[in-house]
Design a protein around this motif. Structure first.
Motif, PDB file in Angstrom:
ATOM      1  N   VAL A  85       4.073  -3.964  -5.952  1.00 30.27           N
ATOM      2  CA  VAL A  85       5.373  -4.604  -6.152  1.00 30.27           C
ATOM      3  C   VAL A  85       5.235  -6.120  -6.252  1.00 30.27           C
ATOM      4  O   VAL A  85       5.761  -6.746  -7.179  1.00 30.27           O
ATOM      5  N   GLU A  86       4.530  -6.737  -5.319  1.00 23.23           N
ATOM      6  CA  GLU A  86       4.401  -8.195  -5.321  1.00 23.23           C
ATOM      7  C   GLU A  86       3.623  -8.682  -6.545  1.00 23.23           C
ATOM      8  O   GLU A  86       3.981  -9.692  -7.153  1.00 23.23           O
ATOM      9  N   ALA A  87       2.577  -7.957  -6.926  1.00 21.38           N
ATOM     10  CA  ALA A  87       1.805  -8.342  -8.109  1.00 21.38           C
ATOM     11  C   ALA A  87       2.668  -8.207  -9.358  1.00 21.38           C
ATOM     12  O   ALA A  87       2.645  -9.074 -10.233  1.00 21.38           O
ATOM     13  N   GLY A  88       3.428  -7.122  -9.441  1.00 20.68           N
ATOM     14  CA  GLY A  88       4.307  -6.923 -10.595  1.00 20.68           C
ATOM     15  C   GLY A  88       5.369  -7.993 -10.700  1.00 20.68           C
ATOM     16  O   GLY A  88       5.650  -8.504 -11.798  1.00 20.68           O
ATOM     17  N   LEU A  89       5.960  -8.354  -9.569  1.00 19.75           N
ATOM     18  CA  LEU A  89       6.964  -9.416  -9.570  1.00 19.75           C
ATOM     19  C   LEU A  89       6.351 -10.764  -9.934  1.00 19.75           C
ATOM     20  O   LEU A  89       6.982 -11.570 -10.619  1.00 19.75           O
ATOM     21  N   GLN A 148      11.685  -4.139  11.728  1.00 17.74           N
ATOM     22  CA  GLN A 148      11.172  -5.180  10.852  1.00 17.74           C
ATOM     23  C   GLN A 148      10.584  -4.602   9.558  1.00 17.74           C
ATOM     24  O   GLN A 148      10.681  -5.212   8.495  1.00 17.74           O
ATOM     25  N   THR A 149       9.965  -3.406   9.666  1.00 20.27           N
ATOM     26  CA  THR A 149       9.397  -2.773   8.479  1.00 20.27           C
ATOM     27  C   THR A 149      10.485  -2.444   7.471  1.00 20.27           C
ATOM     28  O   THR A 149      10.350  -2.713   6.271  1.00 20.27           O
ATOM     29  N   PHE A 150      11.574  -1.886   7.939  1.00 23.83           N
ATOM     30  CA  PHE A 150      12.655  -1.502   7.039  1.00 23.83           C
ATOM     31  C   PHE A 150      13.392  -2.734   6.507  1.00 23.83           C
ATOM     32  O   PHE A 150      13.865  -2.737   5.375  1.00 23.83           O
ATOM     33  N   GLU A 151      13.474  -3.780   7.310  1.00 24.96           N
ATOM     34  CA  GLU A 151      14.072  -5.029   6.833  1.00 24.96           C
ATOM     35  C   GLU A 151      13.222  -5.641   5.729  1.00 24.96           C
ATOM     36  O   GLU A 151      13.747  -6.154   4.733  1.00 24.96           O
ATOM     37  N   TYR A 152      11.901  -5.567   5.886  1.00 22.62           N
ATOM     38  CA  TYR A 152      10.998  -6.087   4.854  1.00 22.62           C
ATOM     39  C   TYR A 152      11.173  -5.315   3.552  1.00 22.62           C
ATOM     40  O   TYR A 152      11.263  -5.904   2.472  1.00 22.62           O
ATOM     41  N   LEU A 153      11.214  -3.969   3.641  1.00 23.43           N
ATOM     42  CA  LEU A 153      11.397  -3.148   2.458  1.00 23.43           C
ATOM     43  C   LEU A 153      12.728  -3.447   1.776  1.00 23.43           C
ATOM     44  O   LEU A 153      12.818  -3.523   0.550  1.00 23.43           O
ATOM     45  N   ASP A 154      13.756  -3.636   2.597  1.00 23.42           N
ATOM     46  CA  ASP A 154      15.086  -3.906   2.048  1.00 23.42           C
ATOM     47  C   ASP A 154      15.110  -5.244   1.305  1.00 23.42           C
ATOM     48  O   ASP A 154      15.687  -5.363   0.217  1.00 23.42           O
ATOM     49  N   LYS A 155      14.465  -6.252   1.888  1.00 27.08           N
ATOM     50  CA  LYS A 155      14.417  -7.562   1.242  1.00 27.08           C
ATOM     51  C   LYS A 155      13.596  -7.510  -0.046  1.00 27.08           C
ATOM     52  O   LYS A 155      13.951  -8.137  -1.052  1.00 27.08           O
ATOM     53  N   MET A 156      12.493  -6.784  -0.021  1.00 29.41           N
ATOM     54  CA  MET A 156      11.671  -6.643  -1.218  1.00 29.41           C
ATOM     55  C   MET A 156      12.450  -5.937  -2.321  1.00 29.41           C
ATOM     56  O   MET A 156      12.398  -6.320  -3.502  1.00 29.41           O
ATOM     57  N   GLN A 157      13.191  -4.921  -1.936  1.00 26.44           N
ATOM     58  CA  GLN A 157      13.998  -4.180  -2.907  1.00 26.44           C
ATOM     59  C   GLN A 157      15.080  -5.059  -3.508  1.00 26.44           C
ATOM     60  O   GLN A 157      15.364  -4.986  -4.700  1.00 26.44           O
ATOM     61  N   GLU A 158      15.684  -5.892  -2.685  1.00 27.59           N
ATOM     62  CA  GLU A 158      16.711  -6.809  -3.169  1.00 27.59           C
ATOM     63  C   GLU A 158      16.126  -7.798  -4.171  1.00 27.59           C
ATOM     64  O   GLU A 158      16.794  -8.195  -5.127  1.00 27.59           O
ATOM     65  N   ARG A 159      14.875  -8.205  -3.945  1.00 22.11           N
ATOM     66  CA  ARG A 159      14.211  -9.111  -4.888  1.00 22.11           C
ATOM     67  C   ARG A 159      14.086  -8.454  -6.260  1.00 22.11           C
ATOM     68  O   ARG A 159      14.328  -9.092  -7.286  1.00 22.11           O
ATOM     69  N   VAL A 160      13.719  -7.179  -6.264  1.00 20.70           N
ATOM     70  CA  VAL A 160      13.578  -6.450  -7.522  1.00 20.70           C
ATOM     71  C   VAL A 160      14.927  -6.315  -8.210  1.00 20.70           C
ATOM     72  O   VAL A 160      15.063  -6.581  -9.410  1.00 20.70           O
TER      73      VAL A 160
END
Length: 234
Positions: A85-89, A148-160
């Motif tokens: 995900v991070e590389a793709g973004l 914190q894990t789910f918050e990280y996933l949620d923030k990453m998803q929002e970025r996408v």
């Protein structure tokens, strides 16, 4: 003959390492074609049997294309299952920030993190038979079950979501609906859209192939040349 052998060897090495027949510095064309195929490889090296696109290869190529005055446009060809995900973004942000005209063409598939990459160009096309899979972010391997894990996933998803809706005409509500749809994919939630549906939703700009992509890119290059000659572009 030695020079020809050296040139041939360099070309073979370039194909093996970068999946390209030429690099932006060759000066043979004013258009640089970048292919994103297989799986986008990020911080972890994937098994050798996987067909991969390495982000550490693409980023320097994009920098070289931006700096080379002979390169006037970039064509991004995608047939990818997605990947890191991070590389793709990071790749998508690089393409979106290029000052030169860009056109993306989805052939076969532009799945998962391939969606932000496809919409990052100034104009996007998809083959009629190509598909794009939209689904929530997933993690492979061990997941620590803490908030914190789910918050990280949620923030990453929002970025996408934010990136895709900012660089395409799809509404945020519609994109989330496609992302969280149940019952369509066999083992997961999400949606697979074919070419015409991707255009109808506003995710991709139009249906087309290589000729259409080149025609649109050349049109934008000519438009930019006119603006530069008129003193509107530095």
């Amino acid at each position: 003959m030695p020079q020809q052998d050296d040139k041939r060897s360099t070309t073979v090495d370039t194909i093996q390492q970068l999946g390209q027949t030429n690099t932006p510095t060759s000066g043979e064309s004013n258009i640089y074609c970048m292919s994103i195929i297989g799986q986008v490889e990020g911080h972890l090296i994937l098994p050798p049997q996987n067909k991969t696109t390495k982000y550490e290869h693409l980023i320097p190529q994009l920098v070289a294309a931006e700096q080379n005055p002979k390169i006037e446009g970039v064509l991004v060809v995608l047939n990818t299952v997605g990947g890191d995900v991070e590389a793709g973004l990071a790749i998508a942000e690089m393409i979106a920030s290029l000052s030169k005209p860009t056109v993306a063409l989805v052939l076969g598939g532009g799945h998962s993190i391939g969606v932000p990459i496809a919409v990052s160009a100034n104009y996007s096309l998809i083959a009629e038979t190509a598909t794009m899979t939209i689904h929530p972010i997933r993690l492979n391997g061990l997941v620590i079950g803490v908030p914190q894990t789910f918050e990280y996933l949620d923030k990453m998803q929002e970025r996408v979501i934010r990136f895709v809706t900012r660089h395409s005409r799809v509404a945020e509500e519609k994109f989330k609906e496609l992302m969280f749809k149940t019952g369509e994919l066999t083992r997961d939630i999400g949606t697979t859209v074919i070419g015409s549906d991707a255009v109808r939703y506003g995710l991709i700009d139009g249906i087309g192939g290589l000729g259409d992509a080149m025609k649109e890119l050349n049109r934008r290059i000519e438009e930019r040349r006119s603006m530069k000659s008129g003193g509107m572009v530095q």
